[in-house]
Design a protein around this motif. Sequence first.
Motif, mmCIF file in Angstrom:
data_model
loop_
_atom_site.group_PDB
_atom_site.id
_atom_site.type_symbol
_atom_site.label_atom_id
_atom_site.label_comp_id
_atom_site.label_asym_id
_atom_site.label_seq_id
_atom_site.Cartn_x
_atom_site.Cartn_y
_atom_site.Cartn_z
ATOM 1 N N LEU A 51 0.819 -1.262 -0.234
ATOM 2 C CA LEU A 51 -0.048 0.258 -0.199
ATOM 3 C C LEU A 51 0.251 1.220 0.137
ATOM 4 N N PRO A 52 0.282 2.226 -0.955
ATOM 5 C CA PRO A 52 0.850 3.616 -0.126
ATOM 6 C C PRO A 52 1.576 3.628 1.293
ATOM 7 N N ILE A 53 2.749 4.678 1.213
ATOM 8 C CA ILE A 53 3.072 4.485 2.746
ATOM 9 C C ILE A 53 3.153 6.538 2.973
ATOM 10 N N ARG A 54 1.937 7.156 4.532
ATOM 11 C CA ARG A 54 1.219 7.900 4.366
ATOM 12 C C ARG A 54 2.733 8.312 4.935
ATOM 13 N N TYR A 55 3.089 9.614 5.631
ATOM 14 C CA TYR A 55 3.374 10.472 5.829
ATOM 15 C C TYR A 55 3.122 12.351 6.433
ATOM 16 N N LYS A 56 3.018 12.381 7.350
ATOM 17 C CA LYS A 56 1.589 13.390 7.803
ATOM 18 C C LYS A 56 3.024 14.506 9.068
ATOM 19 N N VAL A 57 2.922 15.393 8.697
ATOM 20 C CA VAL A 57 3.891 16.228 9.285
ATOM 21 C C VAL A 57 3.269 17.120 10.435
ATOM 22 N N ARG A 58 3.277 17.130 11.816
ATOM 23 C CA ARG A 58 2.369 18.472 12.688
ATOM 24 C C ARG A 58 2.596 19.053 13.665
ATOM 25 N N TYR A 59 2.372 20.401 13.438
ATOM 26 C CA TYR A 59 2.286 21.393 13.377
ATOM 27 C C TYR A 59 1.970 21.912 14.641
ATOM 28 N N TYR B 286 12.835 10.406 4.210
ATOM 29 C CA TYR B 286 12.228 11.746 2.886
ATOM 30 C C TYR B 286 12.016 12.417 2.944
ATOM 31 N N SER B 287 12.514 13.935 2.447
ATOM 32 C CA SER B 287 12.792 14.664 1.854
ATOM 33 C C SER B 287 10.998 16.133 1.878
ATOM 34 N N HIS B 288 10.973 16.855 2.722
ATOM 35 C CA HIS B 288 9.859 17.432 2.806
ATOM 36 C C HIS B 288 10.008 18.932 3.622
ATOM 37 N N LYS B 289 9.731 19.952 2.802
ATOM 38 C CA LYS B 289 9.996 21.143 3.201
ATOM 39 C C LYS B 289 8.838 22.056 4.158
ATOM 40 N N VAL B 290 9.389 22.842 5.124
ATOM 41 C CA VAL B 290 9.049 22.822 6.380
ATOM 42 C C VAL B 290 7.749 24.361 6.066
ATOM 43 N N THR B 291 6.406 24.170 6.743
ATOM 44 C CA THR B 291 5.665 24.908 6.056
ATOM 45 C C THR B 291 6.206 26.855 7.301
ATOM 46 N N ALA B 292 5.025 27.396 6.454
ATOM 47 C CA ALA B 292 5.599 28.653 7.423
ATOM 48 C C ALA B 292 4.465 28.439 8.399
ATOM 49 N N SER B 293 4.653 29.016 9.607
ATOM 50 C CA SER B 293 3.866 29.933 11.037
ATOM 51 C C SER B 293 2.165 30.450 10.627
ATOM 52 N N LEU B 294 1.320 30.110 10.823
ATOM 53 C CA LEU B 294 0.441 30.895 10.777
ATOM 54 C C LEU B 294 -0.217 31.276 12.516
ATOM 55 N N TYR B 295 0.443 30.087 13.165
ATOM 56 C CA TYR B 295 0.368 31.038 14.774
ATOM 57 C C TYR B 295 0.644 32.606 15.431
ATOM 58 N N GLU C 117 12.954 25.245 4.541
ATOM 59 C CA GLU C 117 14.190 24.947 4.960
ATOM 60 C C GLU C 117 12.913 22.755 5.012
ATOM 61 N N GLU C 118 14.441 22.061 4.575
ATOM 62 C CA GLU C 118 13.792 20.797 4.226
ATOM 63 C C GLU C 118 13.980 19.760 5.804
ATOM 64 N N VAL C 119 12.873 18.998 5.848
ATOM 65 C CA VAL C 119 12.999 18.167 6.906
ATOM 66 C C VAL C 119 12.964 16.354 6.408
ATOM 67 N N LEU C 120 13.520 15.769 7.323
ATOM 68 C CA LEU C 120 14.097 14.576 6.505
ATOM 69 C C LEU C 120 13.122 14.038 7.191
ATOM 70 N N LEU C 121 11.752 13.323 7.080
ATOM 71 C CA LEU C 121 10.782 12.209 7.330
ATOM 72 C C LEU C 121 10.702 10.776 7.650
ATOM 73 N N MET C 122 9.933 10.561 8.455
ATOM 74 C CA MET C 122 10.198 8.875 9.035
ATOM 75 C C MET C 122 9.042 8.409 8.705
ATOM 76 N N PRO C 123 8.309 7.269 7.952
ATOM 77 C CA PRO C 123 6.859 7.332 7.676
ATOM 78 C C PRO C 123 6.290 6.466 8.757
ATOM 79 N N GLY C 124 5.204 7.580 8.868
ATOM 80 C CA GLY C 124 3.977 7.995 9.714
ATOM 81 C C GLY C 124 3.837 9.535 10.814
#
Length: 595
Positions: free
Chosen positions: A224-232, A265-274, A299-306
């Motif tokens: 199945l596809p592997i999902r990644y989630k970045v929680r801010y 997995y490389s992914h760019k960090v989003t800007a803050s709206l807080y 900037e790019e953050v390196l992610l693990m699955p999950g």
Amino acid sequence: MDKIILKGWTTSGLTSMDQMFARSGSRLLEVDLSGWNTRSLSSGQAAFPATLSVLHLGKDTRLDPSYFADEPSKGGAVESAGFTGHWIRSDGKWETETDDELGTDNEQLADLTNLRRFKGGTFGWQQFVEVSFEKNAPTGVEVSGDPVKVREVGFDASALKVVVPAPMFNAKNYRCSGWNTLANGLGAGYVQGSTITGLTRGTKMPLYAQWRSSSVPHTPVEPLPIRYKVRYVANAPTGLVATGSVPDDQFEVSPPFKGVNLLHYSHKVTASLYQVEGYRFVGWDLRADGGGASYQPGEEVLLMPGVTILYARWARSTTPISPLPVQYRVRYVANEPAGLSATGSVADDVFQVDPPFKGVDLLRRERATVENRYQVVGYRFAGWNSRADGTGASYIPGARLSLMPGVTTLYAQWAKPSSPVEPLPVEYRVRYVANEPAGLSATGSVADDVFRVDPPYKGSDLVNRARKVSGNSYVLDGYRFTGWNTKADGKGVSYRPGVEASLMPGVTTLYAQWAKVVAPSAPSIPAKPSPSVPSAASSASPLPRMAGDNGGLAKTGASIATMLFMSILLLVSASLLLLGRRNRSSNGRSNLVKR
């Protein structure tokens, strides 16, 4: 600032490094002292902050355990940051040991630097990665064998590799078919002999055994596809509430894929709206207390699955971002002979350099030594010295002293009036610094110009000593050398090579000045004026151009044809004049014959 490189600087005259790099709030991680000679240091109390984890040392860099503000701990914060708490050389051929007889880790590193065979090197806190192999038993099935953890250590965790071992578990009517990053088998898969690379410092990755029934033929399952989630997370300061929101950043990687493609997995960090009243957002961090890896939006953050959680970091709006002033202190110690006490006092000479500044502005800062106010009955003051026993660098009041940030201690020297002391030679040194523009490096070198004035001498002989400035041997591509200056920014006194500079005792630093080389533009060709009156030259056929002829002379503006015409005209005039003289001479002889 988390890194400072000082390998190009020497420590001549430096006697103390007390708290030099461990200012309040310092988060310095790396210091390069590979060009330093610290043999003459008398003190370096808590010179390095507790956060320091990488040291570059030269063959003459000697350490003492007191230079470290803290000992790297085993476990706790150091462990959670991915370190074992031991020092290791970058080539892996030396590391501290857990042996009480050898001393603490800092003591073992200091002892190594004081060996005669010490050649320098790069030392860092030992990093680790850890992969654990879990049973993950099928429901209702008993699995024998113990879970295994494979821990690899080294100077740089990114170079470490973990080889997946053979299955160490057994279960009746089941066989272990491999390993997966997720217990349900929907993560990255590995089999015996696979190599896991690309792990970051402190990674603790579990791999779960995957089981297949021995009695049922294996039917391959489409992954199945592997999902990644970045929680801010807003992570507001205690007692405060943040407004606004930042949605989770979700994406997935679809098959086919390899296990190694799913890790980090490389992914760019989003800007803050807080927003938090009275505070400003300063970035994201993997830990709520700011002790993890930090990231700025984009900037790019390196992610693990999950799920990966990033916590907002806040600073009071009134807190300035600009660096704090850097303080220098020259401490003058009475240093009385044994059993005696001095009267009077000499105040510490304290000054600071305010931002903005460059690193080069902080090193080798020059300061004149002060007059002595101490008195010892039966003794006379004989000058200042960088060491209490008088074996260091000597200075007379008013001589210039080269300082490093922090505290420099000078000790009064005393002599009995009845036993005159022969004055020491006074040394002068002119230091020539390449002073390259930011981001560039010059080649070549210019040696220090060192000379001295031997006794006997008068005080006036030592002030404003004339010395010719050396020539430049530095080379910087795309730039030309324009001279020397007493300040790096060129706002001091300028000198050309060969010009005499007025020197004071001690060290005088001259900084090379550079100007960009601008490619010359092609010279413009002036238009040839049309003659108003026709002449023989104007009616003549034009002369042929020669190779490289641009039709004019850059300085005079005269054409080659005009110059040739004038030359021919002069030759013709000279020929006519000579012919006229010959005719007059011939006529004169004829008249004589007739008479």
